[in-house]
Design an enzyme around this catalytic site. Structure first.
Site, PDB file in Angstrom:
ATOM      1  NE  ARG A   2       0.172  -2.079   2.234  1.00  0.00           N
ATOM      2  CZ  ARG A   2      -0.947  -2.353   2.919  1.00  0.00           C
ATOM      3  NH1 ARG A   2      -0.940  -2.342   4.246  1.00  0.00           N
ATOM      4  NH2 ARG A   2      -2.066  -2.657   2.303  1.00  0.00           N
TER       5      ARG A   2
ATOM      6  CE1 TYR B  74       4.296  -4.029  -9.985  1.00  0.00           C
ATOM      7  CE2 TYR B  74       3.727  -2.653 -11.862  1.00  0.00           C
ATOM      8  CZ  TYR B  74       4.270  -3.823 -11.362  1.00  0.00           C
ATOM      9  OH  TYR B  74       4.785  -4.754 -12.200  1.00  0.00           O
TER      10      TYR B  74
ATOM     11  CE1 TYR C 110       0.654   7.033   4.434  1.00  0.00           C
ATOM     12  CE2 TYR C 110      -1.333   6.454   3.226  1.00  0.00           C
ATOM     13  CZ  TYR C 110      -0.370   6.147   4.173  1.00  0.00           C
ATOM     14  OH  TYR C 110      -0.436   4.954   4.846  1.00  0.00           O
TER      15      TYR C 110
ATOM     16  CB  ILE D 179      -3.035  10.077   9.646  1.00  0.00           C
ATOM     17  CG1 ILE D 179      -3.176  11.601   9.504  1.00  0.00           C
ATOM     18  CG2 ILE D 179      -4.177   9.358   8.926  1.00  0.00           C
ATOM     19  CD1 ILE D 179      -3.071  12.104   8.073  1.00  0.00           C
TER      20      ILE D 179
ATOM     21  CB  THR E 135      -4.291   3.177   2.088  1.00  0.00           C
ATOM     22  OG1 THR E 135      -3.676   3.801   3.219  1.00  0.00           O
ATOM     23  CG2 THR E 135      -3.823   3.888   0.825  1.00  0.00           C
ATOM     24  CB  THR E 136      -6.739   2.410   6.962  1.00  0.00           C
ATOM     25  OG1 THR E 136      -5.330   2.474   7.205  1.00  0.00           O
ATOM     26  CG2 THR E 136      -7.394   1.584   8.052  1.00  0.00           C
TER      27      THR E 136
ATOM     28  CE  LYS F  22      -0.950   7.908   7.353  1.00  0.00           C
ATOM     29  NZ  LYS F  22      -2.142   7.093   6.985  1.00  0.00           N
TER      30      LYS F  22
END
Length: 294
Positions: free
Chosen positions: A138, A107, A133, A203, A44-45, A161
């Site tokens: 988010r 979402y 994750y 991470i 995502t980063t 994570k």
């Protein structure tokens, strides 16, 4: 085993929005030189949300090629549609990655049973190790310890994570998932404490700008040296805040650009450049962490 100081690598981009592969190669070399233990490519980063599947796979494949087996590469394979995540997982299987990292569907807020079914379906289409994750801040959904425990029974789901920042979950996760299940922090601000309590690594976003410092802190924490780990962690605490002054990866891309490691901190819309009023805050945090700023 994958453990220690793992970077959630940014995806460098040129002004026209295309991927800057020259800068990507430079970033990979930088992290290997600085001692980073593993790389997450197009998580995502790495702006996975704005890279179409073919480009996503291409960036992962190039990262694997640049790394050339020197450290593990973990590919982001998450999506909020299970069929899409399965398709991406199959495509990524040919890149040579060592593991994959799948964010919880965002979402649409599946139930715990839906999350279990989602990750089991993905794991069933590959032999490559899978890491869960959980980042409810988010995604809007929280993968709870009981569901994680159910998923830990799947042979190629090897870890989690956890970006909840709730370090108090760690003992329960360890008890439910067993000693061999890998537990990574996904929250830089609490990562030191997480590892001192028995986590296997982190991470990290901050690792993009302070890999040597972050690696030293992780090594101390994983060795159980709390005094040294906290001493090494202290100068980076400003970064843990300032690198999230706007939505990740806006600040960290700007910071890596200020280090001269990428040609420019371009992002794809709807993300935009770091607001001018945050520049001084980020620079001051970098200086405090002993990072050279251009």
């Amino acid at each position: 085993m994958i453990n220690g100081s793992i970077v959630a690598l940014i995806t460098p981009m040129l002004s026209d929005g295309t991927v800057d592969y020259a800068s990507l190669e430079r970033l990979v070399a930088f992290h290997i030189e600085q001692g980073t233990d593993a790389i997450v490519a197009v998580g995502t980063t790495g702006e996975s949300a704005t890279l179409p599947a073919d480009e996503h796979v291409a960036v992962v494949a190039q990262t694997v090629r640049f790394v050339a087996g020197r450290i593990p590469v973990i590919a982001g394979n998450g999506a909020n549609a299970t069929a899409e995540a399965i398709s991406l997982t199959k495509a990524l299987a040919s890149t040579g990655v060592d593991a994959m990292l799948g964010v919880t569907p965002y979402y649409n807020k599946p139930t715990q049973a839906g999350l279990v079914a989602h990750f089991k379906a993905i794991a069933a289409v590959t032999d490559i190790p899978q890491i869960l994750y959980n980042v409810p801040g988010r995604t809007g959904v929280d993968l709870l310890p009981a569901a994680t425990s159910e998923l830990a029974k799947v042979s190629n789901i090897i870890g989690l994570k956890d970006a909840t920042g709730q370090v108090s979950r760690l003992p329960q996760l360890r008890e439910l998932c067993g000693p061999d299940f890998l537990l990574f922090s996904g929250d830089d601000a609490t990562a030191c404490e997480f590892m001192l309590l028995g986590g296997n690594g982190v991470i990290s976003v901050t690792n993009n700008v302070a890999p040597a410092q972050f690696k030293a802190m992780c090594d101390a924490a994983l060795a159980g040296n709390a005094e040294l780990a906290n001493h090494l962690d202290a100068p980076m605490r400003g970064l843990y805040s300032s690198l999230f002054c706007e939505a990740n990866p806006i600040p960290v891309k700007w910071a890596v650009d200020r280090m001269g490691l990428i040609s420019h901190g371009h992002l794809r819309l709807p993300l935009t450049q770091l607001s001018d009023n945050f520049h001084e805050e980020v620079v001051n945090a970098m200086i405090k962490a002993r990072i050279e700023v251009l």
